[in-house]
Enzyme design. Structure first.
Site, PDB file in Angstrom:
ATOM      1  N   ILE A  77       0.811  -1.223   0.000  1.00 16.46           N
ATOM      2  CA  ILE A  77       0.000   0.000   0.000  1.00 16.46           C
ATOM      3  C   ILE A  77       0.846   1.276   0.000  1.00 16.46           C
ATOM      4  CG2 ILE A  77      -1.927  -1.154   1.138  1.00 16.46           C
ATOM      5  CD1 ILE A  77      -1.146   0.433   3.702  1.00 16.46           C
ATOM      6  N   PRO A 126       2.282   2.861  -2.525  1.00 16.66           N
ATOM      7  CA  PRO A 126       1.860   3.837  -3.541  1.00 16.66           C
ATOM      8  C   PRO A 126       0.653   4.650  -3.083  1.00 16.66           C
ATOM      9  CG  PRO A 126       2.371   1.742  -4.580  1.00 16.66           C
ATOM     10  CD  PRO A 126       2.388   1.496  -3.099  1.00 16.66           C
ATOM     11  N   TYR A 127      -0.289   4.005  -2.411  1.00 13.41           N
ATOM     12  CA  TYR A 127      -1.477   4.692  -1.885  1.00 13.41           C
ATOM     13  C   TYR A 127      -1.084   5.700  -0.814  1.00 13.41           C
ATOM     14  CZ  TYR A 127      -5.743   5.121   0.965  1.00 13.41           C
ATOM     15  OH  TYR A 127      -6.802   5.595   1.703  1.00 13.41           O
ATOM     16  N   LEU A 128      -0.213   5.300   0.108  1.00 12.41           N
ATOM     17  CA  LEU A 128       0.199   6.200   1.186  1.00 12.41           C
ATOM     18  C   LEU A 128       1.017   7.372   0.647  1.00 12.41           C
ATOM     19  CD1 LEU A 128       1.170   3.626   3.965  1.00 12.41           C
ATOM     20  CD2 LEU A 128      -0.950   4.942   3.748  1.00 12.41           C
ATOM     21  N   LYS A 170      -1.443   9.845  -0.852  1.00 14.31           N
ATOM     22  CA  LYS A 170      -2.102  10.608   0.200  1.00 14.31           C
ATOM     23  C   LYS A 170      -1.156  11.640   0.806  1.00 14.31           C
ATOM     24  CE  LYS A 170      -6.180   8.639   0.206  1.00 14.31           C
ATOM     25  NZ  LYS A 170      -7.373   9.396  -0.265  1.00 14.31           N
TER      26      LYS A 170
END
Length: 211
Positions: free
Chosen positions: A123, A125-127, A130
């Site tokens: 995760i 890339p997601y963090l 954000k």
């Protein structure tokens, strides 16, 4: 009447927030990719705008006092969609908000966005998305509230909160419905200061949590 733009209004948290705000008498502009996903919500104060966040959606911001960005690419998509929605669309939303003199921008981020490299590799890339979106908003000059929820659950709302990260990772959770209730409170009770808050289910009432 103050008008609030909800970006991602047909998502799991966004739809709950849309209904809560309408129940509370708020004037809502719901920005969605597919308006049929809101076909079960009817209210004279609801204005639905259909647009793709990868295109131009600046027209949705006109005459809006508040913006809540709760859109997300979803857990089933790849890093490309994460970059386009969670990062780029969020950054562009802040830019559109500034162009339209929006008074308050509320961004739903994520626990772990403060230190993406320490999160699980799957995760990151997601963090990172954000994290960059948060930083862009903080540098924008807008009045902002950033909310970083813990792990989201579909449990019934508990109505109790904390902004202190629990010691046990398994306790660092919050229901989607409680996130929506927190966002409604933030819209209706804006802090005078810019805020960045982690959010979990805990033991405090909402007014105590965001006093």
């Amino acid at each position: 009447m103050k008008k609030t733009l909800i970006i991602g209004a047909s998502g799991q948290i966004g739809k709950k927030l849309t209904q809560l705000m309408l129940n509370d008498g708020n004037d809502v502009v719901a920005l969605v990719r597919d308006k049929s996903k809101l076909s079960d919500i009817t209210d004279k104060n609801l204005h639905v705008i259909e647009a793709d966040l990868t295109g131009n959606f600046g027209h949705a911001f006109k005459q809006c006092t508040n913006v809540v960005f709760v859109a997300g690419s979803g857990g089933e998509t790849g890093a490309d969609k994460t970059i386009l929605i969670d990062l780029w669309a969020a950054c562009r939303s802040a830019d559109y908000a500034k162009e339209n003199a929006v008074k308050h921008f509320i961004l739903v981020s994520s626990i772990g966005a403060d230190a993406p490299s320490t999160g699980p590799e799957s995760i990151q890339p997601y963090l990172i998305a954000k994290h960059v979106a948060d930083e862009h908003l903080m540098r924008s000059g807008l009045h902002y509230s950033i909310v970083r929820p813990g792990t989201l659950t579909n449990d019934d709302a508990k109505g109790k909160f904390t902004t202190e990260r629990p010691a046990q990772k398994g306790d660092a959770t919050v229901t989607r419905e409680d996130v929506a209730k927190a966002l409604l409170f933030i819209v209706n009770n804006p802090s005078k200061e810019n805020t960045l808050t982690e959010l979990f289910n805990g033991s405090k009432n909402i007014s105590e949590t965001f006093k």
